[in-house]
Design a protein around this motif. Structure first.
Motif, short mmCIF file in Angstrom:
data_model
loop_
_atom_site.label_atom_id
_atom_site.label_comp_id
_atom_site.label_asym_id
_atom_site.label_seq_id
_atom_site.Cartn_x
_atom_site.Cartn_y
_atom_site.Cartn_z
N LEU A 98 -3.53 1.66 -2.31
CA LEU A 98 -3.27 0.23 -2.46
C LEU A 98 -1.75 1.37 -3.87
CD1 LEU A 98 -5.14 -2.42 -4.08
CD2 LEU A 98 -3.44 -1.78 -2.86
N ASP A 101 0.76 -2.02 -7.63
CA ASP A 101 -0.20 -2.94 -7.16
C ASP A 101 -1.73 -2.89 -8.09
OD1 ASP A 101 0.88 -4.20 -5.89
OD2 ASP A 101 1.06 -3.08 -4.27
N ARG A 102 -1.75 -1.13 -8.00
CA ARG A 102 -3.60 -1.21 -9.08
C ARG A 102 -3.11 -1.70 -10.24
NH1 ARG A 102 -3.60 3.37 -5.93
NH2 ARG A 102 -3.11 4.71 -7.77
N HIS A 119 -8.19 1.54 -3.49
CA HIS A 119 -7.80 0.85 -2.01
C HIS A 119 -8.23 -0.79 -1.74
CE1 HIS A 119 -8.66 5.31 -1.79
NE2 HIS A 119 -7.74 4.88 -0.35
N TYR A 120 -7.91 -0.76 -0.65
CA TYR A 120 -7.36 -2.51 -0.24
C TYR A 120 -8.02 -2.48 0.98
CZ TYR A 120 -6.47 -7.62 0.52
OH TYR A 120 -6.41 -8.81 1.08
N PRO A 171 -10.08 -5.95 -3.13
CA PRO A 171 -9.41 -4.46 -2.87
C PRO A 171 -10.62 -3.66 -3.63
CG PRO A 171 -8.70 -5.53 -5.28
CD PRO A 171 -8.44 -6.28 -3.32
N THR A 172 -11.06 -2.57 -3.23
CA THR A 172 -12.27 -1.45 -3.88
C THR A 172 -12.69 -0.70 -4.82
OG1 THR A 172 -11.49 0.60 -2.33
CG2 THR A 172 -12.50 -1.95 -1.16
N GLY A 230 0.99 -1.63 0.02
CA GLY A 230 0.34 0.34 -0.12
C GLY A 230 0.97 1.37 -0.20
#
Length: 722
Positions: free
Chosen positions: A669, A673-674, A708-709, A703-704, A646
């Motif tokens: 994230l 990572d995204r 975000h995670y 993940p959202t 993150g």
């Protein structure tokens, strides 16, 4: 012919014989004349009941216009039994008067006219009479004595016909005495039911013959009971002495009929009293002879109770007052009821039916019977020696018994007769100690020790096969007790060092103790299993968590990582030590520790942790050790994922509604990572989910849409995970 000798046919033949005899007695009683008026006596005068009350009568005369002298009516004419008269002359006068009244009755029935009843006031009234008494007019006292005769004969015949052919000699002799006594009671009851319930007159020859047969039955009862207690349960008197008593009874009867010795010396009540004292002496001798034989002692106690209850009441309330010339306390007809009780109780004892229950209260009934006898004796003594009125003497007797009886009853019951109750606390402690013995032999020895201290048996035997419940054997001589798991069943013999039998109360207590020991054993296994599981869990935590972090710190490339590993290892050690010490850890305390540890880790990597106080910081809920370890591991793993994959701030919230915990961690994230497909492909998320499920909880992570995670943990705080 062999089939005709079967016990069933013999019993059927005996029942037919008893029925024929009972019908003959019934026919004989019906043959007595029936009078329409009931003539009664209060001991000093005769009277008849009329609408205006009782009317005194003086004489009984022939029908109007017929020849014949009136018969003077005296109270002795209505005496229940001729033996209650005070002299030979009184007996002869009774027979003479009965002869005269029988002649007048025959004269009246032949002419179809009523007799004339002369009253004390000079008037005369008609007294209708019939030659026979209808069945519906027979008095209740006849039926009582008639039923007693049938019941006693039936019981005696049952035991005689169905007796075992393998009885020992003394048992056969004792049974013979019992049967003879039964025949005697039945004979006395049948004959007394005929002449004792007459309304006014009876043929003097019939009265003479019935009186002789009644005496034979009465003495046969005494001889039979002496023979019974002379040989049963243990032989204490040679049979020749029993035959000598029978010969003495025969001589007494012959002398009485010939009217040779003085009446007061030879009257039947004297011999009845001698026989009763002999029976009591034999009971005392049997008490001495049955020491160390609890089954025989129990049979003797019940037999003694029956005899004292039956013959004792007859002697004290009928024979003794007649012997001293006083009014009988109880009607002779009613006195046959306790005599019948002898045979019900004696049959139970001879058949050895559930003696282990009867024996428990036989002594108490005997003691109560002795108190009743004491009241009667005191009342009689006061009446005869102090010439007090009936109510005054009764009040004195009650006062004496009240002052002496109740303290003595408490003393005897509590110290002598009452069984000493075990110390329940000590018994509970000893039984529980069985479950905590190590090894099957130690447990078996401990269980045997508990039973020996409780019942004090003479013999203890381990049984090869298990049993499902306590069981009484050999009429209460032995008690079989199941053993707790891993121990053999026990057979205990001769309770209280042979002084008593085992009973149903002992069996129930043994079952309860075995159940308690079994439950304690299961609880111990459950406890040890839980302890072993806890030890394995702590060992696994030391190996997997502390050990792995120490190894990681050794191989860390920079000081920052090494410091993180060491801090986590120290935190794990502190948590494990807290669990071993049994110190309570609450949810706010654990949340505070996790918040401080997480903030230190984030700041070491120049990240900011935002974890504001929440409702979880106020819920004073104690946590189990496994809950502490798994919650700590989930939070660390989630934070590690956030620090590794993150960017930016890490937001954590912890809320609690009193029943469950909701822990949420959210972080942005990184751009890499995204762009990557499926970040966090390692085992971290799976491990967290497994730990949550082990605590009956649920974990959602991923993940959202806004980059975000998010990790959310829902954990019940009171779930049973055993």
């Amino acid at each position: 012919m062999h089939e005709l000798r079967t016990p069933a046919l013999r019993l059927l033949a005996a029942c037919v014989g008893i029925l024929l005899l009972a019908l003959a007695v019934l026919a004989l009683r019906e043959s007595l004349p029936d009078y329409s008026l009931s003539v009664q006596t209060d001991g000093s005068r005769l009277s008849v009941l009329a609408p205006d009350g009782a009317i005194e009568v003086r004489a009984l005369g022939p029908p109007t216009g017929q020849a014949g002298a009136p018969v003077l009516l005296t109270p002795d004419l209505l005496v229940e039994d001729p033996d209650m008269l005070s002299s030979y002359a009184g007996f002869r006068a009774l027979l003479a008067a009965q002869g005269e009244m029988t002649a007048l009755t025959t004269q009246a029935t032949a002419a179809g006219q009523p007799l004339r009843l002369h009253l004390e006031n000079g008037d005369e009234i008609d007294l209708p009479v019939t030659a026979e008494t209808p069945l519906r007019h027979l008095p209740a006292m006849f039926w009582v004595q008639w039923a007693v005769g049938i019941i006693v004969l039936a019981i005696a015949a049952f035991l005689l016909v169905l007796r075992s052919g393998h009885n020992g000699r003394q048992q056969s002799e004792g049974l013979g005495g019992f049967v003879l006594a039964g025949a005697g009671v039945a004979t006395a009851a049948f004959t007394a039911s005929v002449y004792g319930t007459r309304e006014l007159s009876i043929d003097p020859d019939l009265l003479w013959r019935l009186s002789i047969v009644n005496h034979i039955g009465t003495f046969a009862f005494g001889v039979g009971m002496i023979g019974l207690f002379a040989r049963y349960p243990r032989p204490v008197l040679a049979s020749r002495w029993v035959r000598a008593v029978a010969a003495l009874a025969a001589v007494n009867e012959i002398a009485y009929r010939l009217q040779l010795p003085p009446y007061d010396l030879i009257k039947p009540q004297v011999l009845i009293g001698v026989m009763f004292l002999t029976i009591l002496g034999l009971i005392l001798a049997q008490l001495r002879a049955t020491r160390g034989h609890p089954a025989d002692r129990a049979a003797l106690r019940w037999l003694g109770l029956s005899v004292l209850l039956g013959s004792g009441v007859f002697v004290l309330m009928v024979s003794l007052p007649a012997l001293i010339g006083a009014e009988t306390i109880l009607s002779q007809g009613l006195a046959f009821i306790p005599l019948c009780a002898i045979y019900v109780g004696a049959a139970l004892a001879l058949a050895r039916y559930r003696l282990f229950d009867l024996d428990r209260w036989a002594l108490r009934v005997l003691f109560s019977l002795a108190v009743v006898a004491l009241m009667i004796v005191v009342d009689t003594v006061f009446l005869l020696t102090l010439s007090l009125s009936g109510p005054a003497s009764l009040a004195s007797a009650v006062a004496l018994v009240g002052l002496v009886y109740f303290p003595m009853r408490d003393l005897v019951f509590d110290r002598w007769l009452g069984r000493r109750r075990p110390d329940l606390a000590a018994l509970y402690r000893d039984t529980l100690s069985v479950a905590f013995q190590h090894g099957g032999q130690a447990k078996a020895n401990a269980w045997r020790g508990v039973m020996e201290r409780l019942f004090a048996p003479l013999r203890v035997e381990a049984l090869p096969a298990p049993v499902t419940g306590a069981l009484l054997e050999d009429e209460g001589l032995a008690l079989v007790i199941p053993g707790p798991e891993g121990t053999p069943a026990l057979r205990l013999g001769y309770a209280a060092a042979g002084r008593r039998l085992f009973n149903a109360e002992d069996r129930a207590l043994a079952d309860e103790l075995a159940t308690l020991a079994e439950a304690a054993g299961r609880d111990r296994v459950t406890y040890e299993t839980a302890v072993a599981r806890e030890r394995q869990r702590i060992a696994r935590d030391l190996h997997d968590d502390v050990g792995s972090r120490l190894l990681s710190s050794l191989h860390a490339r920079d000081d920052g990582q090494r410091q993180d590993f060491l801090i986590e290892a120290l935190s794990d050690l502190r948590q494990i030590a807290t669990g071993l010490a049994g110190r309570e850890v609450t949810l706010p305390l654990l949340i505070g520790q996790l918040r401080a540890e997480s903030r230190s880790r984030a700041e070491a990597l120049d990240r900011r942790l935002i974890w504001p106080p929440g409702s979880a910081d106020e819920a004073e809920i104690p946590l189990r050790y496994d809950m502490q370890r798994n919650l700590t591991a989930i939070q660390r793993e989630a934070l590690s994922n956030a620090l590794t994959h993150g960017a930016g701030d890490i937001h954590v919230t912890a809320t609690c509604d009193g029943q469950s915990l909701h822990l949420c961690l959210v972080n942005a994230l990184s751009s890499a990572d995204r762009r990557a497909e499926g970040p966090h492909r390692g085992n971290g998320t799976g491990n967290m989910r497994n730990r949550a499920e082990a605590l009956k909880g649920r974990l959602e992570a991923g993940p959202t849409e806004n980059g975000h995670y998010r990790m959310e943990l829902y954990l019940p705080l009171n779930a049973d995970i055993s």
